[in-house]
Design a protein around this motif. Sequence first.
Motif, PDB file in Angstrom:
ATOM      1  N   ARG A 332       0.824  -1.222   0.000  1.00  0.00           N
ATOM      2  CA  ARG A 332       0.000   0.000   0.000  1.00  0.00           C
ATOM      3  C   ARG A 332       0.855   1.268   0.000  1.00  0.00           C
ATOM      4  O   ARG A 332       0.339   2.368   0.135  1.00  0.00           O
ATOM      5  N   GLY A 333       2.183   1.099  -0.116  1.00  0.00           N
ATOM      6  CA  GLY A 333       3.081   2.255  -0.159  1.00  0.00           C
ATOM      7  C   GLY A 333       3.343   2.881   1.189  1.00  0.00           C
ATOM      8  O   GLY A 333       3.693   4.061   1.275  1.00  0.00           O
ATOM      9  N   VAL A 334       3.205   2.113   2.256  1.00  0.00           N
ATOM     10  CA  VAL A 334       3.382   2.609   3.627  1.00  0.00           C
ATOM     11  C   VAL A 334       4.685   2.070   4.205  1.00  0.00           C
ATOM     12  O   VAL A 334       4.982   0.879   4.048  1.00  0.00           O
ATOM     13  N   PRO A 335       5.485   2.906   4.876  1.00  0.00           N
ATOM     14  CA  PRO A 335       6.703   2.421   5.549  1.00  0.00           C
ATOM     15  C   PRO A 335       6.334   1.618   6.798  1.00  0.00           C
ATOM     16  O   PRO A 335       6.402   2.100   7.932  1.00  0.00           O
ATOM     17  N   LEU A 336       5.947   0.358   6.585  1.00  0.00           N
ATOM     18  CA  LEU A 336       5.352  -0.460   7.635  1.00  0.00           C
ATOM     19  C   LEU A 336       6.315  -0.740   8.778  1.00  0.00           C
ATOM     20  O   LEU A 336       5.947  -0.674   9.958  1.00  0.00           O
ATOM     21  N   PHE A 337       7.575  -1.068   8.447  1.00  0.00           N
ATOM     22  CA  PHE A 337       8.538  -1.374   9.502  1.00  0.00           C
ATOM     23  C   PHE A 337       8.841  -0.136  10.350  1.00  0.00           C
ATOM     24  O   PHE A 337       9.041  -0.232  11.561  1.00  0.00           O
ATOM     25  N   ALA A 338       8.869   1.033   9.707  1.00  0.00           N
ATOM     26  CA  ALA A 338       9.053   2.273  10.468  1.00  0.00           C
ATOM     27  C   ALA A 338       7.881   2.494  11.420  1.00  0.00           C
ATOM     28  O   ALA A 338       8.061   2.926  12.566  1.00  0.00           O
ATOM     29  N   LEU A 339       6.660   2.197  10.958  1.00  0.00           N
ATOM     30  CA  LEU A 339       5.484   2.300  11.821  1.00  0.00           C
ATOM     31  C   LEU A 339       5.620   1.412  13.058  1.00  0.00           C
ATOM     32  O   LEU A 339       5.328   1.834  14.183  1.00  0.00           O
ATOM     33  N   LEU A 340       6.085   0.167  12.843  1.00  0.00           N
ATOM     34  CA  LEU A 340       6.185  -0.783  13.955  1.00  0.00           C
ATOM     35  C   LEU A 340       7.274  -0.388  14.942  1.00  0.00           C
ATOM     36  O   LEU A 340       7.083  -0.493  16.159  1.00  0.00           O
ATOM     37  N   VAL A 341       8.427   0.071  14.434  1.00  0.00           N
ATOM     38  CA  VAL A 341       9.502   0.526  15.324  1.00  0.00           C
ATOM     39  C   VAL A 341       9.034   1.719  16.146  1.00  0.00           C
ATOM     40  O   VAL A 341       9.269   1.797  17.360  1.00  0.00           O
ATOM     41  N   ASN A 342       8.359   2.660  15.494  1.00  0.00           N
ATOM     42  CA  ASN A 342       7.861   3.840  16.205  1.00  0.00           C
ATOM     43  C   ASN A 342       6.832   3.460  17.273  1.00  0.00           C
ATOM     44  O   ASN A 342       6.784   4.076  18.345  1.00  0.00           O
ATOM     45  N   PHE A 343       6.008   2.455  16.977  1.00  0.00           N
ATOM     46  CA  PHE A 343       5.034   1.975  17.964  1.00  0.00           C
ATOM     47  C   PHE A 343       5.733   1.510  19.236  1.00  0.00           C
ATOM     48  O   PHE A 343       5.334   1.874  20.355  1.00  0.00           O
ATOM     49  N   VAL A 344       6.797   0.738  19.071  1.00  0.00           N
ATOM     50  CA  VAL A 344       7.537   0.217  20.232  1.00  0.00           C
ATOM     51  C   VAL A 344       8.143   1.369  21.038  1.00  0.00           C
ATOM     52  O   VAL A 344       8.044   1.411  22.277  1.00  0.00           O
ATOM     53  N   VAL A 345       8.767   2.334  20.339  1.00  0.00           N
ATOM     54  CA  VAL A 345       9.426   3.446  21.025  1.00  0.00           C
ATOM     55  C   VAL A 345       8.404   4.311  21.765  1.00  0.00           C
ATOM     56  O   VAL A 345       8.616   4.699  22.926  1.00  0.00           O
ATOM     57  N   SER A 346       7.287   4.635  21.120  1.00  0.00           N
ATOM     58  CA  SER A 346       6.251   5.452  21.771  1.00  0.00           C
ATOM     59  C   SER A 346       5.686   4.747  23.000  1.00  0.00           C
ATOM     60  O   SER A 346       5.412   5.388  24.025  1.00  0.00           O
TER      61      SER A 346
END
Length: 536
Positions: A332-346
């Motif tokens: 879908r053109g989304v940086p999925l792994f960046a989303l998941l890493v950011n989820f963990v950090v937040s």
Amino acid sequence: MHRSIGLLGLTFVAISGILGSGWLFAPLLAAQAAGPSAILAWLIGGIAMLLLAATFAEISAILPVPGGIGRVPHFSHGSVVSMAMGWTAWVGYNTAATIEVEAVLRYSASNAPWLYAPDGQLTPGGLGVACVLLMVFTVLNAFGVKFFARINTALTWIKIVVPSLLAAVIIASEFRFENFSNYGGFAPEGLKGILSAISSGGVIFALLGFRHVIEMAGEARNPKVNVPLALVLSLVICLFILGALQIAFLGALSGKDLENGWNALHFTGELGPMAALATAVGALWIVSLLDTSARISSFASGLVSVGSNARLGLAMAQNGLFPKFMESLSQRGVPLFALLVNFVVSAIFFFLLPFKEVIALNTSSIVLSFVVGPIAVMAFRRLLPDTPRAFQLPAAPVTGCLAFIVASLIIYWSGWDTLSHLGICLVVGFVLLLVRNAQGGFDSLDWREASWLIPYIAGLLLLSYLGSFGSGLDLIPLGPDMLAVGLLATVVYVFAIRLSLNKEKFKRYLAEEFLDEIEEYDLPEDAPAEKPDLRF
């Protein structure tokens, strides 16, 4: 990636970021610091943000790349500056998601008292709900930018209508003009009160939401026109709404509310002072709207913060600071792994830092990342002198210098406590930079172009420590301290412009960006770097 966001969607992304969790409380915080002159705080803060937004409007029109705050400095001042600016912005954005989730839970505390312990901290169950809500933001963003924009646009209409209606109802029902002259006068705390309202009274915290347009520029349709327009429109619309709320709040206060002075103002209730004033004037019907709108405002802002930060995580991977896998895009053109890493950090922020420290780190980190805009404008004027610009910063050398000074003053006004947190954040980022480049060597890093950061950050830290804001030593009085910050900023501004990339490096980095975007964008015409009118 897909260029799916039009002007309305892009403007509403920024509005959603600005009208977040704070609009119900910002009028109180600003009034506590500055009294009636809080109106001036919004005006000055708005002009400051418009100056900064104008610098990025010109840049984003010619280089509309995803994660612009972290990526743009790479093309003006190279790897080290882009890593420093991107790192601080990334930390700030992750704290923004944490703040908005916390706001949703606090607005829901009366319906679910088990979320919080008696000391005001989240219970284990509350922490679990917070992590689930963060995951909801992540999943919604994973469906793609078009789906995200549609949800946000629908929610943002509510965020525009309800505050505007609230301000109109309060002003029409109860307005005391004497509040603007009695109780210590128009500016009971003087200039320092106004400046404190700007930095720590919620003004800058709210207005910085315009940044989301810059991060989403790589997915905007017709970015040359839509990005500059969205930046300006979002700030102007929100300034009118927030200014009206501030005026309504100041005029509706009773003599009993102000009997102990402006700095002693206090309201109870999870919906804050605006709901209390609406109740006081008999507008109970709008209080029920606020109950729902408060959660929607925070939810939408959290959704936007998570989406923007994914693009910034992608940019930081392209810069070389984050692992390469964070560049990967889903179907879908989304940086999925960046989303998941950011989820963990937040999520980690909920467990590691008190909420007040999360807020302090948020504002200072994000504002620092914006200082690159004014110097990047001048760098691109030299590197791309003949490239057509849909928007041009008027009198760029002078206006850029003013914007740089304003950004520096905002950082200084945040105070020593906040800047000390920022210093720790920068040290952690520098250690990460050394670790990431230990194997490949440090010769390829652009140290020369980043040398202006050393006197700039050291100077701000020193002046903040000696100044009177945020537990400073108060050795430099108000006035001379601002002149010192202005002088430091002016010297560094000139120095930084001279240290921008040479044309050979710039062309090489732009060529690398072009190759990245061939892989990222489904349609060749979508790729921002693929421009026949980028004239060197």
